[in-house]
Design an enzyme around this catalytic site. Structure first.
Site, PDB file in Angstrom:
ATOM      1  N   CYS A   5      43.019  26.086  16.826  1.00 44.04           N
ATOM      2  CA  CYS A   5      43.355  25.218  17.840  1.00 44.04           C
ATOM      3  C   CYS A   5      43.690  23.554  17.283  1.00 44.04           C
ATOM      4  CB  CYS A   5      42.015  24.966  18.576  1.00 44.04           C
ATOM      5  SG  CYS A   5      41.135  26.473  18.856  1.00 44.04           S
ATOM      6  N   GLU A  52      47.061  33.703  19.741  1.00 41.29           N
ATOM      7  CA  GLU A  52      46.735  34.882  18.981  1.00 41.29           C
ATOM      8  C   GLU A  52      47.442  35.948  20.165  1.00 41.29           C
ATOM      9  OE1 GLU A  52      43.213  37.954  17.135  1.00 41.29           O
ATOM     10  OE2 GLU A  52      42.885  35.812  17.897  1.00 41.29           O
ATOM     11  N   ARG A 112      41.790  43.752  24.340  1.00 40.53           N
ATOM     12  CA  ARG A 112      42.655  44.349  23.221  1.00 40.53           C
ATOM     13  C   ARG A 112      43.076  45.715  23.300  1.00 40.53           C
ATOM     14  NH1 ARG A 112      42.624  40.538  18.899  1.00 40.53           N
ATOM     15  NH2 ARG A 112      41.019  38.938  19.280  1.00 40.53           N
ATOM     16  N   ASP A 132      57.397  34.849  17.347  1.00 41.82           N
ATOM     17  CA  ASP A 132      58.099  35.255  16.097  1.00 41.82           C
ATOM     18  C   ASP A 132      58.992  36.594  16.759  1.00 41.82           C
ATOM     19  OD1 ASP A 132      59.277  36.442  13.797  1.00 41.82           O
ATOM     20  OD2 ASP A 132      57.357  37.302  13.243  1.00 41.82           O
ATOM     21  N   GLU A 176      34.714  39.186  24.108  1.00 41.95           N
ATOM     22  CA  GLU A 176      34.738  38.238  22.910  1.00 41.95           C
ATOM     23  C   GLU A 176      34.103  36.922  23.469  1.00 41.95           C
ATOM     24  OE1 GLU A 176      38.314  38.537  20.628  1.00 41.95           O
ATOM     25  OE2 GLU A 176      38.273  40.530  20.514  1.00 41.95           O
ATOM     26  N   HIS A 207      40.674  26.680  12.165  1.00 41.80           N
ATOM     27  CA  HIS A 207      40.375  26.399  13.387  1.00 41.80           C
ATOM     28  C   HIS A 207      42.007  26.196  14.057  1.00 41.80           C
ATOM     29  CE1 HIS A 207      36.166  25.466  13.052  1.00 41.80           C
ATOM     30  NE2 HIS A 207      36.193  24.700  12.226  1.00 41.80           N
TER      31      HIS A 207
END
Length: 772
Positions: A740, A459, A419, A516, A448, A738
């Protein structure tokens, strides 16, 4: 004349010679036409089950005549007409495979084809007022003889049609600018026809049959084209009982030469928006009902009329060409979509088109304007899936052939990023795994424990796009007036990050993720220039024709200033004192660029200001950002290279990449599924009361929280498959999502206030794992 009692086939030319008379005797008799109803809409009644079998003589007669005529200008076949006599003209309906798309506007104002002398027209003196008076008298008295005579005479032949509706029977009207048709009279006559008695409506259909049965032995005159243009507007063709006649009219128009199509296209531009839309809808309905007839017995068997749908689609393409020539268009490009095609075997259409191209084998993909964006998305997704499977299979075969142990990870494009180093890690991963870009994408954030079932991928896209497009990053500049980003013109040594952005967009389309991104429409136009990457890498890419309208969508203030320059009534050279030179600031330094050789020495004058504006716009949108956009272009096509891109308009690429920003939470409410809850439960009612009252920003956060993206996919909210599940946890807990599966897990909160508080906290802290 057509005998109303015997219903014999009308003669092609009344009072013809003996030879023509012999031909008439040989013609089969036409049966009774389906009767017309006097409903309020004026449409024709549906005929009996076997009514269209009674048209067999009409079909046989036309087929025998057209097949027996051997000259090249006769409409004997569907498909691409022979245009040897106008070989210098570009075709109207190009196969979308062609890299160089030729605008129909490149044709000359006068098409220099051999035009036969116009025959003298019958003399007809009735005016619009005379006709309207006759109709009013008929309605009040019940005597429709005068009106019946007018319709019978007017539609009995192409010559009579021109005599009635041509503005001036003595003028040839051989230009694309003016069809010479009295449009007001045509509209009045057709509007009155809808409410006329049955025998009047039948007389019109008989006359049309008479005109279509005439033998054509040479190139069409412009009067013939006028007749076709007028007959197409007949509202009777909205009814299925007239479809056999309508089909033969469409077949003859589809088989005209390209030069004749050119005239019809430009004449169609002058039709009013309402009538234009009706014509398009009528053709779309014809195609839909032929594909999926409500009563199959109404139509001849499909094997005997395989030319119906290709003919209608070809004629529809003429109206699409006319619509694209006007700015703004007469109707939206989406009005040409036929949603019925969503239910056919699209991949078979796509493979036929790939295999046979623009040959005589028909495929809807030859006319992509008719295929909806939802259907195109299906084609692209399935094409992507096939490529993914093929690439993964090849990797597996290579591994086994080298006697190495297969690994499931080799079937995916695995991207591992930190990240804190999101952009650099992503750039390195995609550059290192360039051969795997067409595999299924899976993302892992280092450190993670998340397993990517689709949510982490969403994400990753969101965070990466947000960072790259930040103004401080310097790759793109944000224009507040237009609310969009554009490429920075700053020169640099490495454009790999622009290639990364292109690859990201390609991966989003390839993996059905919406982003976006706020690029202007001309960006997607450039992205399809050309839609297939050229083999010669020295060929310019991402260069397209741009106009002042394109600049308005990015830099409205500058575009307004240039527009003022074009309309300035004073002395441009003396008052503006400008040259063909522009200035740009780069890293605090002002640099100058000539728009043409020695541009700094050429003043802008009243005479050359149009050239100046065009060169300025071209410089801003093409030349000054060429290297940046070329890298972006190659990045996108490195993932998305496919013939399916040839089917897309620039606007459709934008929708596939970005989805729709318009949120309709009421539509989401209607399509939501529930697990453990009923839609009437108190908690669910609280939830929708709160969500429907949210601001747009909070609604976007909720959508992002639950689905991983705040954009609406191509198929609308229903395509999200949004689900609310009951969470058997304490009401002290926050909602869980969730992403997904686009699933929201909602505890049974006791009241609306508590639900609203917990929901806002949850959706406002939706990135990463856990709250900080």
């Amino acid at each position: 004349k057509l005998n109303q009692d015997s219903m014999e086939t009308p003669s092609a030319d009344e009072g013809g010679d003996e030879e023509e008379g012999e031909k008439e005797k040989k013609r089969e008799k036409l049966p009774l036409l389906p009767s017309a109803a006097t409903t309020a809409s004026g449409g024709l009644e549906r005929g009996a089950k076997n009514q269209f079998s009674t048209f067999s003589s009409f079909i046989t007669t036309i087929n025998q005549k057209t097949e027996g005529i051997g000259n090249k200008n006769s409409p004997t076949q569907l498909g691409i007409p022979d245009i040897k006599n106008v070989r210098d003209l570009p075709p109207i309906c190009l196969d979308v495979r062609q890299k160089q798309r030729i605008s129909i506007d490149t044709l000359p104002q006068e098409v220099k084809a051999l035009i036969p002398p116009e025959p003298s027209l019958p003399f007809q003196t009735k005016t619009v007022k005379d006709f309207q008076d006759d109709v009013e008298k008929a309605k009040s008295s019940g005597d429709w003889k005068a009106v019946h005579d007018f319709y019978s005479r007017t539609f009995d032949s192409f010559l009579e049609i021109n005599a009635a509706f041509k503005k001036d029977t003595n003028s040839p009207f051989n230009t694309i600018e003016d069809s010479g048709i009295n449009a007001k009279f045509v509209n009045v006559v057709y509007d009155a026809l809808l409410s006329a008695p049955q025998d009047v409506q039948k007389s019109v259909l008989k006359g049309i049959i008479n005109g279509l049965l005439q033998e054509w032995k040479g190139p069409r005159t412009k009067d013939d084209l006028r007749a076709y243009c007028i007959l197409l507007q007949n509202p009777q063709f909205s009814n299925t009982s007239t479809y056999v006649i309508y089909a033969h009219l469409l077949r003859q128009i589809a088989a005209l030469t390209e030069a004749d199509h050119h005239f019809l296209v430009h004449w169609s531009k002058k039709i009013s928006q309402k009538r234009f839309k009706q014509l398009v809808d009528r053709l779309l309905q014809f195609i839909s009902l032929r594909l999926f007839p409500a009563k199959p017995e109404e139509f001849p068997p499909m094997v005997k009329c395989t030319w119906w749908i290709p003919s209608a689609t070809k004629v529809l393409s003429l109206f699409n060409a006319a619509n694209s020539l006007i700015n703004p268009p007469v109707i939206s490009y989406t009005d040409f979509y036929n949603s019925t095609l969503d239910h056919i075997d699209l991949m078979e259409e796509y493979h036929n088109w790939q295999c046979y191209g623009n040959s005589h084998r028909f495929s809807f993909c030859q006319y992509p304007f008719i295929i909806s964006i939802a259907a195109k998305k299906v084609i692209i997704q399935r094409d992507s899936e096939q490529q993914m499977i093929s690439i993964a299979r090849q990797s597996l075969v290579d591994k086994v052939s080298r006697r190495q142990k297969p690994d499931m990870n080799m079937l995916f494009l695995n991207v591992k990023v930190r990240r804190t180093h999101l952009v650099s890690d992503s750039l390195d991963e995609l550059a290192r795994k360039r051969a795997d870009l067409k595999k299924k994408l899976k993302v892992t954030f280092v450190g993670e424990a998340g397993l990517d079932m689709g949510g982490l991928t969403k994400e990753w896209f969101l965070l990466l796009i947000r960072q790259i497009f930040h103004p401080d990053y310097g790759m793109f500049s944000y224009h507040k007036d237009s609310h969009c980003h554009w490429f920075s013109s700053f020169k640099c040594d490495n454009y790999s990050e622009f290639r990364l952005v292109g690859a990201l967009m390609g991966l989003a389309v390839y993996n059905s993720i919406t982003l976006d991104i706020r690029f202007p429409p001309c960006c997607y136009k450039k992205l399809l220039s050309p839609p297939i990457v050229p083999c010669d890498h020295n060929t310019f890419v991402g260069i397209c024709d741009v106009t002042l309208d394109d600049l308005f969508q990015i830099m409205p203030e500058l575009a307004h200033g240039l527009s003022e320059l074009l309309s300035y009534e004073g002395n441009v050279e003396e008052d503006f004192y400008s040259t063909f030179q522009v200035f740009q600031e780069e890293f605090g330094v002002i640099k100058s660029y000539n728009l043409k050789p020695n541009g700094d020495k050429i003043p802008v004058t009243n005479q050359n200001r149009k050239e100046y504006v065009q060169l300025y716009v071209d410089f801003l949108l093409n030349k000054s950002v060429y290297k940046q956009f070329a890298a972006f272009y190659y990045g996108f096509h490195s993932v998305c290279a496919s013939h399916a891109l040839l089917l897309l308009r620039p606007e459709e690429v934008e929708i596939l990449v970005c989805g729709s920003p318009e949120l309709d939470m009421s539509a989401l409410q209607r399509s939501t599924q529930y697990e453990g809850y009923q839609k009437t439960d108190l908690t669910i009612r609280y939830f929708w009361d709160v969500v429907l009252g949210f601001s747009l920003d909070l609604q976007k956060k909720l959508l992002h929280f639950a689905t991983g993206s705040d954009r609406v996919p191509v198929g609308g909210m229903a395509d999200l498959n949004f689900k609310i599940s009951k969470s058997e946890t304490s009401t002290n807990w926050l909602p869980v999502a969730h992403t997904c599966f686009n699933q929201l897990c909602l505890p049974p909160y006791k009241n609306k206030k508590e639900l609203k508080q917990k929901l806002i906290i949850g959706i406002s802290n939706a990135e990463g794992f856990g709250l900080e």
